[in-house]
Design a protein around this motif. Structure first.
Motif, PDB file in Angstrom:
ATOM      1  N   GLY A  88      -0.303   8.588   3.195  1.00  0.00           N
ATOM      2  CA  GLY A  88      -0.817   7.432   2.325  1.00  0.00           C
ATOM      3  C   GLY A  88      -2.121   7.817   1.438  1.00  0.00           C
ATOM      4  O   GLY A  88      -2.551   6.967   0.777  1.00  0.00           O
ATOM      5  N   VAL A  89      -2.651   9.097   1.778  1.00  0.00           N
ATOM      6  CA  VAL A  89      -3.930   9.682   1.039  1.00  0.00           C
ATOM      7  C   VAL A  89      -3.495  11.026   0.766  1.00  0.00           C
ATOM      8  O   VAL A  89      -2.911  11.568   1.379  1.00  0.00           O
ATOM      9  N   LYS A 106       2.823   2.128  -3.060  1.00  0.00           N
ATOM     10  CA  LYS A 106       1.855   2.478  -4.268  1.00  0.00           C
ATOM     11  C   LYS A 106       1.359   4.188  -3.887  1.00  0.00           C
ATOM     12  O   LYS A 106       1.315   5.064  -4.638  1.00  0.00           O
ATOM     13  N   HIS A 107       1.053   4.517  -2.570  1.00  0.00           N
ATOM     14  CA  HIS A 107       0.412   5.666  -2.103  1.00  0.00           C
ATOM     15  C   HIS A 107       1.398   6.790  -1.612  1.00  0.00           C
ATOM     16  O   HIS A 107       1.132   7.989  -1.394  1.00  0.00           O
ATOM     17  N   SER A 108       2.461   6.364  -0.987  1.00  0.00           N
ATOM     18  CA  SER A 108       3.500   7.150  -0.166  1.00  0.00           C
ATOM     19  C   SER A 108       4.703   7.409  -0.823  1.00  0.00           C
ATOM     20  O   SER A 108       5.518   6.302  -1.320  1.00  0.00           O
ATOM     21  N   SER A 109       4.925   8.338  -1.479  1.00  0.00           N
ATOM     22  CA  SER A 109       6.269   8.868  -2.519  1.00  0.00           C
ATOM     23  C   SER A 109       7.203   8.569  -1.725  1.00  0.00           C
ATOM     24  O   SER A 109       8.286   7.954  -2.308  1.00  0.00           O
ATOM     25  N   TYR A 124       0.957  -1.284   0.036  1.00  0.00           N
ATOM     26  CA  TYR A 124      -0.070   0.089  -0.108  1.00  0.00           C
ATOM     27  C   TYR A 124       0.859   1.311  -0.038  1.00  0.00           C
ATOM     28  O   TYR A 124       0.841   2.041  -0.815  1.00  0.00           O
TER      29      TYR A 124
END
Ligand SMILES: [Zn+2]
Length: 427
Positions: free
Chosen positions: A91-92, A40-43, A37
């Motif tokens: 993450g969002v 995918k979501h946290s640079s 996760y």
């Protein structure tokens, strides 16, 4: 709820009795999911894994975590400067954050839209909180996330919460009395202030209050203070351990034999120098990996030192426990490859009533470290040679290192807080 009626509750206790294998499988599964996760979501997580040439699917078990570096608070601050406002850890996107908390030093922390983390609830349950309790939450509700996390966790358990916040001691006393508060949530020192103020206002702590349980944290809890509060209110006090960045990492149960690590977090004890995970019983830095989708933290170094035990706890929970918080990693000194910490030397010296003050001085002779214990005596007229012999044997046995004892005149050790002084020069 009347005192002594603490039985039923929301919390599913089954998970706290997983076998070590079940727990490992549970955590390995959670780890695989969070790495995937976060990649995918946290640079920042993605860049870190890419730079190490680690593919998220290669992070299969807890052991694989050792391939990743430890993230510290200074790293977080640095990353937030270069990639504002959250350092790329989030993450969002911002519109999916319920709150943005602000920590000292203007560190920004995203808050989940729906708080689903059950770790603080697990801790509150172990302390004794149940449906029907009235909780007075005296942690700070301004900017800081901790009070909100506990507020949501108390809701999960079916408790009614008074968002009292910090300060206003006199009002806190009146609220506690008027509403028949059964559970205190806050720092131990503030509960002491409440007790003193209440007595000053003419209240009888046992007769006029319904306090039965106290959940304390955010500062050290001396046993003497715990006993005093428990006795004067006729209540039970249990402490928790965690940080606002990674959430709950430990809590005491009724047995007070160390702190149970909650189910939904990975806690490693690592060598602060190499980042390698240490075996059970060894002292090292507490490093946590949580499963927070809004602000995932993978291998976050708390800077606190502890050691773990898997000995069964009489309460029936099977989780690994953090046995004691021993201090901070920045107070550790490495001598001849061995870590020396003030809690060890304090423990050693506490056995000698003859010693008034001491300081360990680490120097270098050629390529070797040397350790000298400078000691000021209570009574100068004692047999120094005899004491020196006893102390030097004890130092060798306790620290596994040779240390020389040197008696010094009173006043030579002026900074008694600096227990270990590193005078090595490295040019
Ligand atoms: Zn226990």
């Amino acid at each position: 709820m009347a005192k002594g009626e603490r039985t039923s509750g929301y919390f599913n206790e089954k998970r706290e009795t997983m076998s070590q294998d079940e727990r490992r499988n549970h955590l390995n599964g959670k780890l695989r999911a969070i790495v995937k996760y976060a990649y995918k979501h946290s640079s920042t997580t993605r860049e870190k894994l890419d730079s190490l040439q680690v593919k998220p699917e290669e992070m299969d078990t807890i052991d694989d975590l050792q391939r990743l570096p430890i993230t510290t608070k200074p790293d977080l601050v640095e990353m937030q400067k270069s990639t504002p406002p959250f350092g790329g850890f989030e993450g969002v996107p911002i519109e999916k954050m319920r709150r943005i908390y602000v920590l000292p030093g203007l560190i920004y922390e995203p808050g989940e839209w729906e708080y689903k983390d059950t770790r603080w609830a697990e801790a509150l349950y172990a302390c004794g909180f149940r449906t029907g309790d009235i909780a007075q939450n005296t942690f700070n509700y301004q900017m800081w996330p901790f009070a909100f996390m506990l507020d949501d966790s108390l809701k999960m358990l079916g408790c009614t919460t008074i968002p009292a916040g910090a300060g206003n001691t006199q009002m806190q006393v009146q609220i506690m009395h008027h509403l028949g508060v059964t559970g205190y949530v806050g720092t131990p020192s503030f509960l002491m202030s409440i007790a003193e103020r209440a007595e000053g206002m003419g209240f009888d702590l046992k007769r006029d209050f319904s306090l039965d349980i106290g959940f304390v944290g955010a500062e050290m809890l001396p046993e003497s203070l715990r006993e005093r509060l428990e006795k004067s209110f006729g209540m039970t006090i249990r402490q928790c351990y965690g940080t606002v960045d990674v959430g709950c990492l430990g809590y005491e149960c009724i047995e007070k034999e160390g702190m149970h690590i909650p189910d939904d977090v990975i806690v490693e004890i690592v060598d602060p120098e190499t980042g390698r995970s240490l075996p059970l019983g060894a002292t090292g830095e507490i490093v946590a990996t949580n499963f927070n989708l809004t602000f995932p933290m993978i291998r976050y170094g708390t800077g606190d030192l502890s050691f773990q035990s898997e000995e069964p706890c009489p309460c029936g929970r099977t989780s690994t426990r953090l046995m004691k918080i021993l201090g901070r990693t920045d107070q550790v000194t490495k001598v001849r490859g061995m870590f020396i910490h003030p809690w060890q030397t304090d423990g050693l010296m506490a056995k000698y009533p003859e010693v008034d003050k001491y300081q360990v001085v680490v120097t270098r002779s050629g390529y070797l470290d040397e350790m000298t214990f400078r000691i000021e005596l209570v009574d100068e007229s004692i047999d120094k040679a005899l004491l020196k012999g006893r102390l030097e044997r004890d130092i060798q046995d306790t620290l596994n290192l040779k240390g020389e004892v040197e008696f010094v005149n009173r006043g030579v050790i002026f900074d008694k807080h600096q227990k270990i002084k590193d005078e090595r020069k490295w040019e």
